[in-house]
Enzyme design. Structure first.
Site, PDB file in Angstrom:
ATOM      1  N   ASP A 179      -0.614  11.016 -73.227  1.00  0.00           N
ATOM      2  CA  ASP A 179      -1.367  11.960 -74.035  1.00  0.00           C
ATOM      3  C   ASP A 179      -0.869  11.835 -75.466  1.00  0.00           C
ATOM      4  O   ASP A 179      -0.119  10.909 -75.804  1.00  0.00           O
ATOM      5  CB  ASP A 179      -1.300  13.389 -73.477  1.00  0.00           C
ATOM      6  CG  ASP A 179       0.055  14.065 -73.682  1.00  0.00           C
ATOM      7  OD1 ASP A 179       0.949  13.477 -74.333  1.00  0.00           O
ATOM      8  OD2 ASP A 179       0.225  15.196 -73.190  1.00  0.00           O
ATOM      9  N   ARG A 205      -4.140  26.127 -71.854  1.00  0.00           N
ATOM     10  CA  ARG A 205      -3.330  25.802 -73.033  1.00  0.00           C
ATOM     11  C   ARG A 205      -4.254  25.668 -74.236  1.00  0.00           C
ATOM     12  O   ARG A 205      -5.163  24.849 -74.246  1.00  0.00           O
ATOM     13  CB  ARG A 205      -2.530  24.511 -72.839  1.00  0.00           C
ATOM     14  CG  ARG A 205      -1.719  24.164 -74.105  1.00  0.00           C
ATOM     15  CD  ARG A 205      -0.585  23.194 -73.876  1.00  0.00           C
ATOM     16  NE  ARG A 205      -1.014  21.828 -73.653  1.00  0.00           N
ATOM     17  CZ  ARG A 205      -0.183  20.768 -73.666  1.00  0.00           C
ATOM     18  NH1 ARG A 205       1.117  20.946 -73.875  1.00  0.00           N
ATOM     19  NH2 ARG A 205      -0.636  19.551 -73.435  1.00  0.00           N
TER      20      ARG A 205
END
Length: 542
Positions: A452, A170
């Site tokens: 996160d 990613r």
């Protein structure tokens, strides 16, 4: 030390300004630099135009407009077309694990009982120059099967097993620049840096072993941004003499504007795309951010905004229906829980994960995300039960009988209370996450959840929204800047007690508190906490 990596003919237009990192010369070879230079020359300027289009749309929404399906692209939504196809090793993605690109994490994730590991340069990585460079080195070793790690404290060795999970990288979102690499004197898009280096160093080895250069694309806000990625992919395939469609991507639908353009995103990327993913935490943050000026769309406590809420259920079902109509996989969202040491507490964690994954599988999702290897078996068991032995995914579930999902369902206000305990928890989570992030760690276990950037974004944006619209808590207290500042002082003291004086004094908690106060009491909502956070992160590098 500044070093130029440009040839004379390129007039020193690409420069690395970050500190020297061990192994940097392996990543920034002449060929890799030439490829990155060309990508920046062709595509970097257009990123600024795309970001300006985001700002223009947001201004219209701030002025009262609501997001909706685009009338000008109705023919694409109504058309009968499908994506190019899905490679064999991406057909079965029933459980994926995500995590940052540090060495031990990569090995544990690839060895877990999952189908795919998403190696993350984005929301679970604090992108210090060292982490970015080492992440590329780590993935290079992982692709070649040579990656190993020895724990410095115990001497325990970690190595890849025989048949590891499929690797997907990613890259960073288009809004994130990397100030350590300049093109014509300006920081380049982090997305181009991450893409160029991972592709250049690994595509040949990946293809040779029957896989390929696979990417997760985050934070898209519409099909014009997808078109930009399609151009980057097509150019790259042509430059390296690869068949069209060799590069494969999965796009996260994690912004409110993007949910209205899923068909169009699939269409623009139809040669390369294989799936869309419900990036639920960022999506909730984007709902707050996009509708920030709309007083009737204020969300309650984060813990009450669950996937069974009407606006999130509509989002999940529409994604499944749209993907399967076009032959693409529909990935579910993150189980952010982490296993508990206490047996009874852990049983409750697994039960909650089970319920969450059953909801996704029942909606027709082809797979889901976990943040910890200890949850992989539970998630796998749920999806095995729904997918069965005769299938590798749920592409056969079309949801054709569903009534059309309307814009009003995707925007429906969410019931629930705003509580003092919820507000205080938001402050503690955001404080601890920000402190970790500016210290170089983007993936942090806090109160039993793997946090996160997305979950910290929800925490601080919720409070900003409550202040902005003069909302009250369930106990009658008005949410003001003054109340927030009082709670921030109290919760900073509570965090100090929780982590201990030594950890607190050696950490960056005071800086985190100052930053949290600045962005939460600002008159305008700060787009991403990682933007001011990046300034603090990189300030300590030199």
């Amino acid at each position: 030390m500044e070093q130029s990596l440009a040839t004379e003919s390129k007039q020193q237009s690409l420069q690395i300004t970050g500190p020297d990192i061990a192994g940097q010369e392996i990543v920034f070879t002449e060929g890799a630099v030439a490829f990155l230079h060309t990508l920046c020359d062709l595509y970097a300027d257009e990123v600024e135009q795309l970001l300006e289009q985001r700002r223009e749309r947001q201004s219209r929404i701030d002025a009262g407009e609501l997001p909706d399906f685009l009338p000008q692209t109705r023919a694409i939504r109504d058309g009968q077309w499908t994506i190019r196809g899905i490679p064999a090793d991406l057909q079965d993605r029933r459980v994926e694990i995500t995590g940052p690109v540090d060495r031990k994490m990569i090995i544990n994730a690839l060895n877990a009982n999952v189908k795919v590991f998403m190696a993350d340069f984005e929301d679970s990585l604090a992108p210090s120059w060292e982490k970015v460079v080492q992440g590329q080195l780590n993935l290079r070793d992982a692709v070649r099967g040579t990656i190993s790690y020895t724990a410095p404290d115990t001497g325990k060795e970690y190595r890849l097993k025989e048949d590891p999970a499929v690797l997907i990288a990613r890259v960073r979102g288009l809004h994130l620049k990397d100030k350590h690499v300049l093109f014509n004197g300006k920081p380049i898009p982090g997305a181009l840096l991450d893409f160029a280096l991972y592709f250049y160093h690994n595509h040949h080895q990946l293809l040779a072993k029957g896989s390929g250069p696979y990417f997760y694309i985050p934070k898209l806000e519409g099909h014009l941004e997808a078109r930009w990625w399609a151009k980057v992919f097509a150019f790259t395939e042509e430059r390296f003499c690869l068949a069209p469609g060799t590069i494969k991507c999965t796009c996260l639908i994690e912004t409110l504007p993007a949910v209205f353009e899923m068909d169009e995103i699939l269409f623009e990327l139809r040669s390369n795309i294989v799936a869309l993913n419900c990036g639920r935490w960022d999506y909730i943050f984007s709902y707050i951010k996009t509708l920030k000026n709309h007083p009737d769309r204020v969300l309650p406590d984060r813990q009450q905004v669950t996937m069974d809420k009407p606006f999130l259920s509509a989002y999940s079902r529409l994604l499944v229906k749209t993907c399967h109509k076009r032959g693409a996989l529909a990935m579910g969202g993150m189980a952010a829980f982490i296993p508990a040491k206490d047996e009874e507490a852990n049983r409750q964690v697994l039960a909650r994960v089970c319920r969450d994954k059953e909801l996704e599988a029942r909606n027709g999702h082809d797979g889901t995300w976990v943040a910890h290897p200890g949850l992989a078996d539970t998630a796998m068991s749920v999806f095995n039960g729904f997918i069965g032995e005769d299938h590798v995914n749920q592409l056969h579930i079309t949801r054709d009988v569903d009534a059309p999902i309307l814009a009003s369902e995707l925007l429906k206000p969410c019931d629930g209370e705003r509580t003092e305990s919820g507000m205080r928890l938001n402050i503690r989570i955001a404080l601890q996450y920000l402190e970790a992030w500016i210290s170089g760690n983007g993936c942090v276990p806090i109160y039993g959840l793997m946090e996160d950037a997305a979950t910290a974004e929800i925490s601080r944006a919720s409070i900003w929204q409550w202040i902005h619209h003069s909302k009250s808590l369930a106990n009658g207290k008005a949410v003001t800047k003054g109340l927030f500042r009082e709670m921030l002082v109290e919760e900073l003291a509570n965090v100090k007690e929780e982590v201990g004086s030594e950890r607190f004094s050696h950490g960056r908690f005071t800086e985190a508190a100052v930053l949290l106060e600045e962005i939460t009491t600002a008159d305008e909502l700060v787009d991403f906490l990682t933007l001011p956070g990046y300034e603090l992160l990189t300030r300590s590098e030199h």
